[in-house]
Design an enzyme around this catalytic site. Sequence first.
Site: not given
Length: 291
Positions: A53, A97, A120
């Site tokens: 990322k 994460q 997200d």
Amino acid sequence: MSATVLDGKKIGRMIEEQLHNQIINLQSRDIFPHLAVVIVGDDPASHVYVRNKEMACERCGIKSTRIDLDGEISEEEILAIIHKLNSDNSVHGILVQSPLPEGINESMITDAILPEKDVDGFHKMNLGRLVQGDSSGLLPCTPAGIMKILELSNIDLSGKNALVIGRSRIVGMPMSILLAQRGIDATVTIAHSRTKNLPDICREADLVVAAIGRPEFVKSDWIKPGATVIDVGINRIQDSSRKSGYRLAGDVDSGAFNVAGHITPVPGGVGPMTIAMLMTNTIKATESMFR
Ligand code: NAD
């Protein structure tokens, strides 16, 4: 028959390049898109994903800040960091994460992120909007990436049978909703660990999305000839012949390449599309703050 491979790496990079003009436009207004990534603990796979990322941010010209936290950290301490990032006007996107260490309530942490910074797409507000038929907000990156690869590969799903194997909050469930939405119009079946006769259900499917997390679980003789197969699984298999000591395998048996019409490889399929959608969401979040 040999399936057409849906090249997520190539399509993902194309999507990233298409963000270029929007990023330049923001920069000309002294706005510098900025993603904060929180990682807790030392799970090796999570560290690889976070690094990927960060590299995507570098390619796109998005600033990224990585916040590494000890695996022993408390929920309250993580929440305090989220609150700080929420109130930092220079940060436009926040992601934590997954997975978080045992004992940490993941959905509570997700819901602490401001919905407009939730790149997200897992916040209740963003998922709720999706359930109401509004897919214009911040969508979960993996399902959104799959919809994008299907769209750009001209795979028509109207009236087709779509099978989603897996009902997780981050992949299976939102995927099912996106496939059933008006304008896409697939007839969706959701399969899970309690589903009976999965091979037979799978043989009826024009589209199979496998998001289980078990290597090569879906067998090639479950696939209807010509069907589209999206393999979401990322499984590490021990392989002493490799320098890393492991290789990656999807959830679908590689024999499916000889049966399917279209198929995503692992690696190089859904993974890079997920990252491209994260970059897209970060730019969307930044733009929406300065509208
Ligand atoms: P999860 O563990 O949260 O969910 C797995 C799902 O599989 C569950 O809903 C469960 O009911 C279902 N399942 C388990 N056993 C089954 C069985 N025998 N038959 C039918 N269904 C069964 O996993 P997840 O977070 O949804 O991830 C799934 C996989 O996708 C993992 O391999 C993960 O690493 C991968 N993943 C990849 C990306 C990407 O960008 N490529 C993103 C997210 C997840």
